[in-house]
Scaffold this motif. Structure first.
Motif, PDB file in Angstrom:
ATOM      1  N   LEU A 158     123.099 -15.862  23.015  1.00  0.00           N
ATOM      2  CA  LEU A 158     121.694 -16.101  22.724  1.00  0.00           C
ATOM      3  C   LEU A 158     120.880 -16.119  24.014  1.00  0.00           C
ATOM      4  O   LEU A 158     119.783 -15.566  24.078  1.00  0.00           O
ATOM      5  N   LEU A 159     121.445 -16.759  25.045  1.00  0.00           N
ATOM      6  CA  LEU A 159     120.789 -16.749  26.348  1.00  0.00           C
ATOM      7  C   LEU A 159     120.998 -15.421  27.062  1.00  0.00           C
ATOM      8  O   LEU A 159     120.057 -14.816  27.574  1.00  0.00           O
ATOM      9  N   GLY A 160     122.251 -14.977  27.075  1.00  0.00           N
ATOM     10  CA  GLY A 160     122.610 -13.794  27.858  1.00  0.00           C
ATOM     11  C   GLY A 160     122.186 -12.482  27.246  1.00  0.00           C
ATOM     12  O   GLY A 160     121.662 -11.609  27.940  1.00  0.00           O
ATOM     13  N   ILE A 161     122.420 -12.310  25.932  1.00  0.00           N
ATOM     14  CA  ILE A 161     122.074 -11.034  25.302  1.00  0.00           C
ATOM     15  C   ILE A 161     120.563 -10.847  25.263  1.00  0.00           C
ATOM     16  O   ILE A 161     120.063  -9.725  25.369  1.00  0.00           O
ATOM     17  N   GLY A 162     119.824 -11.965  25.125  1.00  0.00           N
ATOM     18  CA  GLY A 162     118.377 -11.852  25.220  1.00  0.00           C
ATOM     19  C   GLY A 162     117.965 -11.254  26.553  1.00  0.00           C
ATOM     20  O   GLY A 162     117.105 -10.368  26.627  1.00  0.00           O
ATOM     21  N   VAL A 163     118.613 -11.713  27.618  1.00  0.00           N
ATOM     22  CA  VAL A 163     118.347 -11.164  28.952  1.00  0.00           C
ATOM     23  C   VAL A 163     118.813  -9.714  29.031  1.00  0.00           C
ATOM     24  O   VAL A 163     118.109  -8.841  29.546  1.00  0.00           O
ATOM     25  N   CYS A 164     120.022  -9.450  28.481  1.00  0.00           N
ATOM     26  CA  CYS A 164     120.576  -8.094  28.530  1.00  0.00           C
ATOM     27  C   CYS A 164     119.667  -7.087  27.840  1.00  0.00           C
ATOM     28  O   CYS A 164     119.364  -6.016  28.379  1.00  0.00           O
ATOM     29  N   VAL A 165     119.241  -7.420  26.630  1.00  0.00           N
ATOM     30  CA  VAL A 165     118.413  -6.476  25.868  1.00  0.00           C
ATOM     31  C   VAL A 165     117.051  -6.306  26.527  1.00  0.00           C
ATOM     32  O   VAL A 165     116.481  -5.210  26.541  1.00  0.00           O
ATOM     33  N   SER A 166     116.523  -7.387  27.110  1.00  0.00           N
ATOM     34  CA  SER A 166     115.247  -7.253  27.817  1.00  0.00           C
ATOM     35  C   SER A 166     115.398  -6.310  29.007  1.00  0.00           C
ATOM     36  O   SER A 166     114.506  -5.498  29.279  1.00  0.00           O
ATOM     37  N   ILE A 167     116.541  -6.395  29.708  1.00  0.00           N
ATOM     38  CA  ILE A 167     116.796  -5.488  30.831  1.00  0.00           C
ATOM     39  C   ILE A 167     116.922  -4.048  30.336  1.00  0.00           C
ATOM     40  O   ILE A 167     116.357  -3.118  30.919  1.00  0.00           O
ATOM     41  N   GLN A 168     117.675  -3.871  29.244  1.00  0.00           N
ATOM     42  CA  GLN A 168     117.832  -2.526  28.664  1.00  0.00           C
ATOM     43  C   GLN A 168     116.481  -1.871  28.436  1.00  0.00           C
ATOM     44  O   GLN A 168     116.218  -0.750  28.882  1.00  0.00           O
ATOM     45  N   PHE A 169     115.628  -2.572  27.703  1.00  0.00           N
ATOM     46  CA  PHE A 169     114.356  -1.975  27.308  1.00  0.00           C
ATOM     47  C   PHE A 169     113.402  -1.844  28.492  1.00  0.00           C
ATOM     48  O   PHE A 169     112.633  -0.873  28.556  1.00  0.00           O
TER      49      PHE A 169
ATOM     50  N   VAL B 227     121.469   5.962  30.170  1.00  0.00           N
ATOM     51  CA  VAL B 227     122.541   5.612  31.120  1.00  0.00           C
ATOM     52  C   VAL B 227     122.036   4.575  32.117  1.00  0.00           C
ATOM     53  O   VAL B 227     122.724   3.590  32.423  1.00  0.00           O
ATOM     54  N   SER B 228     120.823   4.761  32.619  1.00  0.00           N
ATOM     55  CA  SER B 228     120.236   3.813  33.576  1.00  0.00           C
ATOM     56  C   SER B 228     120.096   2.436  32.944  1.00  0.00           C
ATOM     57  O   SER B 228     120.417   1.413  33.560  1.00  0.00           O
ATOM     58  N   ALA B 229     119.611   2.417  31.699  1.00  0.00           N
ATOM     59  CA  ALA B 229     119.456   1.142  30.983  1.00  0.00           C
ATOM     60  C   ALA B 229     120.805   0.466  30.780  1.00  0.00           C
ATOM     61  O   ALA B 229     120.943  -0.750  30.940  1.00  0.00           O
TER      62      ALA B 229
ATOM     63  N   ARG C 256     131.459   1.555  29.222  1.00  0.00           N
ATOM     64  CA  ARG C 256     131.001   1.357  27.850  1.00  0.00           C
ATOM     65  C   ARG C 256     129.481   1.403  27.755  1.00  0.00           C
ATOM     66  O   ARG C 256     128.915   2.086  26.891  1.00  0.00           O
ATOM     67  N   GLU C 257     128.806   0.687  28.658  1.00  0.00           N
ATOM     68  CA  GLU C 257     127.345   0.593  28.578  1.00  0.00           C
ATOM     69  C   GLU C 257     126.683   1.944  28.878  1.00  0.00           C
ATOM     70  O   GLU C 257     125.725   2.324  28.195  1.00  0.00           O
ATOM     71  N   ALA C 258     127.175   2.645  29.882  1.00  0.00           N
ATOM     72  CA  ALA C 258     126.549   3.914  30.264  1.00  0.00           C
ATOM     73  C   ALA C 258     126.666   4.947  29.151  1.00  0.00           C
ATOM     74  O   ALA C 258     125.677   5.598  28.778  1.00  0.00           O
ATOM     75  N   THR C 259     127.870   5.115  28.597  1.00  0.00           N
ATOM     76  CA  THR C 259     128.053   6.111  27.539  1.00  0.00           C
ATOM     77  C   THR C 259     127.394   5.667  26.231  1.00  0.00           C
ATOM     78  O   THR C 259     126.745   6.462  25.551  1.00  0.00           O
ATOM     79  N   GLY C 260     127.541   4.387  25.915  1.00  0.00           N
ATOM     80  CA  GLY C 260     127.002   3.893  24.648  1.00  0.00           C
ATOM     81  C   GLY C 260     125.498   3.945  24.585  1.00  0.00           C
ATOM     82  O   GLY C 260     124.918   4.427  23.601  1.00  0.00           O
ATOM     83  N   TYR C 261     124.824   3.490  25.638  1.00  0.00           N
ATOM     84  CA  TYR C 261     123.364   3.436  25.583  1.00  0.00           C
ATOM     85  C   TYR C 261     122.722   4.796  25.784  1.00  0.00           C
ATOM     86  O   TYR C 261     121.567   5.000  25.384  1.00  0.00           O
ATOM     87  N   ALA C 262     123.447   5.723  26.372  1.00  0.00           N
ATOM     88  CA  ALA C 262     122.948   7.101  26.405  1.00  0.00           C
ATOM     89  C   ALA C 262     122.801   7.624  24.972  1.00  0.00           C
ATOM     90  O   ALA C 262     121.766   8.198  24.605  1.00  0.00           O
TER      91      ALA C 262
END
Length: 298
Positions: A67-78, A115-117, A174-180
């Motif tokens: 809840l704390l971390g994924i909120g930060v993660c998704v905010s960074i992604q976007f 990929v950057s995200a 995982r993150e680079a291929t998945g979010y691409a």
């Protein structure tokens, strides 16, 4: 508010929605991925065992961390995604491509942005998911960690800061291929609707944002699920006095899992993931799009 601050805030809203909707499915996925072969006959057996032995609140075990971390993660992604999109739009506008304002990005541009995200997100998601998985897989009878902060303290004390980043190389892959794939599919669906209907992005219906998010979630998991399984194995390996360390590296993990459990181990736990995906990812994009629309008026 600056565009980046708005992107971070909207991404946080999407991340919180993702965790609240997807956490019960995620704990079933992680338990199935990391349990010895034969522990569970299927998703229903695993979920039933958790409910019977640990109670309904167990499905939200370790929720504080995501809840704390994924909120930060998704905010960074976007934030990274939207920044990259603005840079590419400016390039397109200068070269006379990309339609109005240069905002219709090419597939290559969207893949690069994704990929950057993913890589930016991976810096935070690696330790966050490591702690979450540690909490999700410990039994109530044999608890090593009292909570996320206790886990961080004990792991860093015993193994240093590097211990928190266990499985980080696999996480980056995982993150680079998945979010691409994730953002490419979502943005292409949005582009298609805008072109077909001649509307603005903020005129896309919330229902379609959910549907496009669900579709992009399936694209993401179709690409990354075997990688995610290896990540979960790596992040639960070692640190326990009773089991010791099984895998010397990610490659060693792949080899040993393949040899001892067969190819089916790489898709174990896929059922709850496929059920979770449309709800969690639909909620993510709905949260982001709705928060973004609200913030644009500020």
């Amino acid at each position: 508010m600056s565009k980046t601050v708005k992107d971070l805030a909207a991404g946080t809203a999407g991340g919180v929605a993702q965790v609240l909707v997807g956490q019960p499915f995620d704990i079933v996925k992680v338990r199935m991925q990391t349990a010895p072969k034969g522990t569970y006959s299927g998703m229903v057996h695993c979920a039933g065992g958790i409910l019977k032995n640990e109670g309904p609140l167990a499905f939200y075990k370790g929720t504080l961390t995501p809840l704390l971390g994924i909120g930060v993660c998704v905010s960074i992604q976007f934030a990274v995604l939207e920044f990259a999109k603005r840079q590419f739009a400016a390039q397109n506008l200068a070269s006379g491509t990309g339609g109005e304002g240069g905002r219709t990005l090419s597939s290559g541009q969207l893949v690069f942005a994704g990929v950057s995200a993913g890589l930016a997100n991976g810096i935070v998601s690696g330790p966050v998911e490591h702690i979450r998985i540690r909490l999700q897989t410990q039994s109530d009878k044999n608890r090593l960690y009292a909570g996320p902060f206790d886990a961080i303290k004990k792991i860093s004390s015993a193994h240093g800061i590097a211990g928190l980043f266990k499985g980080q190389c696999v996480t980056f892959l995982r993150e680079a291929t998945g979010y691409a794939a994730y953002f490419l599919v979502y943005e292409k669906l949005v582009q298609r609707e805008i072109a077909q209907k001649g509307i603005r992005r903020d005129q896309i219906s919330p229902l379609n944002a959910v549907l496009y998010g669900a579709t992009s979630g399936y694209a993401l998991w179709a690409i990354i699920y075997p990688i995610d399984m290896i990540k979960s194995r790596m992040q639960t390996d070692g640190f326990s006095p009773s089991t010791g360390q099984k895998y010397a590296s990610a490659r060693d993990c792949v080899r040993k899992v393949w040899k001892s459990e067969g190819i089916s181990a790489f898709t174990r736990g896929l059922g709850p993931t496929l059920i979770r995906s449309p709800f969690a990812n639909g909620a993510t994009f709905l949260g982001f799009e709705m928060a973004n629309r609200m913030l644009q008026s500020w």
